[in-house]
Design a protein around this motif. Sequence first.
Motif, short mmCIF file in Angstrom:
data_model
loop_
_atom_site.label_atom_id
_atom_site.label_comp_id
_atom_site.label_asym_id
_atom_site.label_seq_id
_atom_site.Cartn_x
_atom_site.Cartn_y
_atom_site.Cartn_z
N GLN A 191 0.18 51.09 20.92
CA GLN A 191 -1.02 51.38 20.14
C GLN A 191 -1.42 52.84 20.35
OE1 GLN A 191 -3.00 49.32 18.15
NE2 GLN A 191 -4.35 51.01 17.74
N PRO A 192 -1.43 53.66 19.29
CA PRO A 192 -1.83 55.07 19.44
C PRO A 192 -3.34 55.19 19.65
CG PRO A 192 -1.40 54.59 17.14
CD PRO A 192 -1.06 53.34 17.92
N ILE A 193 -3.73 56.33 20.15
CA ILE A 193 -5.14 56.66 20.38
C ILE A 193 -5.61 57.57 19.26
CG2 ILE A 193 -6.76 57.78 21.96
CD1 ILE A 193 -5.50 55.27 23.13
N PHE A 194 -6.81 57.31 18.76
CA PHE A 194 -7.43 58.18 17.76
C PHE A 194 -8.24 59.21 18.55
CE2 PHE A 194 -9.63 57.84 13.32
CZ PHE A 194 -9.42 59.20 13.11
N SER A 195 -7.61 60.35 18.83
CA SER A 195 -8.23 61.34 19.70
C SER A 195 -9.47 61.97 19.07
CB SER A 195 -7.22 62.45 20.04
OG SER A 195 -6.99 63.27 18.91
N LYS A 230 -12.79 56.41 4.80
CA LYS A 230 -13.34 55.53 5.82
C LYS A 230 -12.44 55.66 7.04
CE LYS A 230 -14.05 50.67 7.05
NZ LYS A 230 -15.00 50.96 8.06
N LEU A 231 -12.99 56.20 8.14
CA LEU A 231 -12.21 56.34 9.36
C LEU A 231 -12.38 55.09 10.22
CD1 LEU A 231 -12.87 60.07 10.28
CD2 LEU A 231 -11.02 59.07 8.91
N LEU A 232 -11.28 54.63 10.78
CA LEU A 232 -11.29 53.43 11.61
C LEU A 232 -11.67 53.80 13.05
CD1 LEU A 232 -7.99 51.85 10.25
CD2 LEU A 232 -10.33 51.47 9.46
N ASP A 233 -12.19 52.83 13.79
CA ASP A 233 -12.51 53.06 15.20
C ASP A 233 -11.25 53.28 16.02
OD1 ASP A 233 -15.25 52.81 14.76
OD2 ASP A 233 -15.20 50.64 15.10
N HIS A 234 -10.19 52.57 15.64
CA HIS A 234 -8.88 52.73 16.28
C HIS A 234 -7.81 52.44 15.23
CE1 HIS A 234 -9.92 48.46 16.63
NE2 HIS A 234 -8.63 48.25 16.51
N PRO A 235 -6.63 53.02 15.37
CA PRO A 235 -5.57 52.82 14.38
C PRO A 235 -5.16 51.35 14.28
CG PRO A 235 -5.07 54.69 15.80
CD PRO A 235 -6.24 53.99 16.41
N VAL A 236 -4.86 50.92 13.05
CA VAL A 236 -4.45 49.55 12.75
C VAL A 236 -3.17 49.62 11.91
CG1 VAL A 236 -5.12 47.41 11.58
CG2 VAL A 236 -6.85 48.78 12.76
N LYS A 237 -2.24 48.72 12.17
CA LYS A 237 -1.00 48.70 11.39
C LYS A 237 -1.31 48.45 9.91
CE LYS A 237 2.16 47.17 14.96
NZ LYS A 237 3.16 46.17 15.35
N PHE A 258 0.77 53.09 11.64
CA PHE A 258 -0.64 52.97 12.02
C PHE A 258 -1.51 53.80 11.09
CE2 PHE A 258 1.18 51.43 15.98
CZ PHE A 258 0.32 50.39 16.28
N VAL A 259 -2.58 53.17 10.61
CA VAL A 259 -3.54 53.79 9.70
C VAL A 259 -4.77 54.21 10.49
CG1 VAL A 259 -5.05 53.37 7.70
CG2 VAL A 259 -2.72 52.41 7.75
N TYR A 260 -5.21 55.46 10.27
CA TYR A 260 -6.39 56.00 10.93
C TYR A 260 -7.60 55.99 10.01
CZ TYR A 260 -3.31 57.68 14.63
OH TYR A 260 -2.41 57.74 15.67
N GLY A 261 -7.35 55.98 8.72
CA GLY A 261 -8.43 55.97 7.75
C GLY A 261 -7.84 55.80 6.35
N TYR A 262 -8.73 55.55 5.38
CA TYR A 262 -8.25 55.33 4.02
C TYR A 262 -9.36 55.60 3.01
CZ TYR A 262 -10.66 50.84 4.44
OH TYR A 262 -11.62 49.88 4.63
#
Length: 114
Positions: A6-10, A27-34, A90-94
């Motif tokens: 699981q990557p970190i959203f720095s 929309k930025l996610l709290d943490h990356p999601v597949k 992994f998606v960080y935002g969309y």
Amino acid sequence: MSDIIQPIFSDELRNIIENSERYEDFKLLDHPVKFKDLFADMDISYVQLHSTQIIGSGDYKDIVGFCGVFEWKNNKIESLDGDSYSEDVFVYGYEWFDDDDGDRCLDVLVGEDW
């Protein structure tokens, strides 16, 4: 068991994205999601990927940005540009958008695992 970590959203990456006009409506996610988990059972005719790889140095840093496009149908990826993509990216935002025909399309910020 999966070898994918699981990557970190720095904070640095989040700050770059939040200060970019191009990505201000994402929309930025709290943490990356597949991708396959976030958009399961949705059919999306056009998904544009934007790489979050950081470029630049010192006072100027940005992300690479646009890096490819695919269709997501029946929980499977179909490349629209000849590149290979992974549903495990992994998606960080969309951000959703409508194309010229009124179809609902998607821009996604992804890690380096696309």
